[in-house]
Write an enzyme that holds these catalytic residues in place. Sequence first.
Site, PDB file in Angstrom:
ATOM      1  N   ILE A 158      67.981  53.916  96.061  1.00 57.75           N
ATOM      2  CA  ILE A 158      68.099  53.697  97.503  1.00 57.75           C
ATOM      3  C   ILE A 158      69.546  53.383  97.915  1.00 57.75           C
ATOM      4  CG2 ILE A 158      67.710  51.195  97.586  1.00 57.75           C
ATOM      5  CD1 ILE A 158      65.601  51.750  99.770  1.00 57.75           C
TER       6      ILE A 158
ATOM      7  N   ASN B 293      70.796  48.252  82.624  1.00 60.43           N
ATOM      8  CA  ASN B 293      71.235  46.869  82.798  1.00 60.43           C
ATOM      9  C   ASN B 293      70.142  45.953  82.258  1.00 60.43           C
ATOM     10  OD1 ASN B 293      73.651  47.590  84.168  1.00 60.43           O
ATOM     11  ND2 ASN B 293      72.498  47.868  86.064  1.00 60.43           N
TER      12      ASN B 293
ATOM     13  N   HIS C 149      64.332  50.163  83.723  1.00 64.70           N
ATOM     14  CA  HIS C 149      64.669  51.478  84.293  1.00 64.70           C
ATOM     15  C   HIS C 149      65.980  51.966  83.717  1.00 64.70           C
ATOM     16  CE1 HIS C 149      66.227  48.251  86.853  1.00 64.70           C
ATOM     17  NE2 HIS C 149      67.271  49.040  87.102  1.00 64.70           N
TER      18      HIS C 149
HETATM   19  P1  AMP Z   1      69.476  47.256  88.379  1.00 58.39           P
HETATM   20  O1  AMP Z   1      70.629  46.556  89.040  1.00 58.39           O
HETATM   21  O2  AMP Z   1      69.845  47.919  87.078  1.00 58.39           O
HETATM   22  O3  AMP Z   1      68.257  46.355  88.265  1.00 58.39           O
HETATM   23  O4  AMP Z   1      69.115  48.455  89.330  1.00 58.39           O
HETATM   24  C1  AMP Z   1      68.182  48.364  90.350  1.00 58.39           C
HETATM   25  C2  AMP Z   1      68.427  49.540  91.237  1.00 58.39           C
HETATM   26  O5  AMP Z   1      67.268  49.738  92.014  1.00 58.39           O
HETATM   27  C3  AMP Z   1      69.597  49.366  92.192  1.00 58.39           C
HETATM   28  O6  AMP Z   1      70.555  50.387  91.979  1.00 58.39           O
HETATM   29  C4  AMP Z   1      68.944  49.467  93.578  1.00 58.39           C
HETATM   30  O7  AMP Z   1      69.742  50.157  94.507  1.00 58.39           O
HETATM   31  C5  AMP Z   1      67.669  50.224  93.266  1.00 58.39           C
HETATM   32  N1  AMP Z   1      66.548  49.970  94.178  1.00 58.39           N
HETATM   33  C6  AMP Z   1      66.081  48.767  94.600  1.00 58.39           C
HETATM   34  N2  AMP Z   1      65.014  48.948  95.404  1.00 58.39           N
HETATM   35  C7  AMP Z   1      64.804  50.292  95.476  1.00 58.39           C
HETATM   36  C8  AMP Z   1      63.862  51.110  96.162  1.00 58.39           C
HETATM   37  N3  AMP Z   1      62.912  50.587  96.936  1.00 58.39           N
HETATM   38  N4  AMP Z   1      63.950  52.454  96.015  1.00 58.39           N
HETATM   39  C9  AMP Z   1      64.917  52.992  95.249  1.00 58.39           C
HETATM   40  N5  AMP Z   1      65.823  52.275  94.566  1.00 58.39           N
HETATM   41  C10 AMP Z   1      65.783  50.940  94.688  1.00 58.39           C
END
Ligand code: AMP
Length: 106
Positions: A31, A83, A96
Site C-alpha cells: 500500500i 524484516n 511476509h
Molecule cells: P514490514 O515493515 O516488513 O512489516 O512491512 C509491512 C508492509 O506492509 C509495509 O511496507 C506496509 O506499507 C505494508 N502494508 C501495511 N498495510 C497494508 C495493506 N493494508 N495493504 C498492503 N500493504 C500494506
Amino acid sequence: MSECIFCKIINGEFNTEFVYEDEYAVVFKDINPKADTHLLVVPRKHVESLNELDDEVLLGKLMMTVKKAAKAAGLKSYRTVINTGKEAGQEVFHLHIHILAGSIKL
Ligand code: AMP
Ligand code: ZN
C-alpha cells in the site's frame, strides 16, 4: 476473527487484489510502495515472523512463490527483503517477503 491485517486481507475482508496466489501464499501490492514495483508475498498460514517459522517446506514454497510472482509480474531483476522484529523495521507481524524492483527507495 483475527485482528491481523494480513489475515484479514487473506480472508478477503478488504477486497484486495491478489496479483498472484497459490496454495501457500497470496501476493498483493504494498500500500506504501518503496519501489516502482513493490509486492508482498504472504503465507496463508499466520506466522508472526521468520523467528516463529519452523516449517522448512513452507519456507521453500514461499521462495518458489516469490519467483513465480516475480515472473508473472514481468520482473527479471528484483530484491527480496524479510524484516524480522521491530528493531529491523517489521511493522506487520505476519511473516511476509517483500519483492522490490525498479527504482528502490529502501
Ligand atoms: P514490514 O515493515 O516488513 O512489516 O512491512 C509491512 C508492509 O506492509 C509495509 O511496507 C506496509 O506499507 C505494508 N502494508 C501495511 N498495510 C497494508 C495493506 N493494508 N495493504 C498492503 N500493504 C500494506
Ligand atoms: Zn496474520
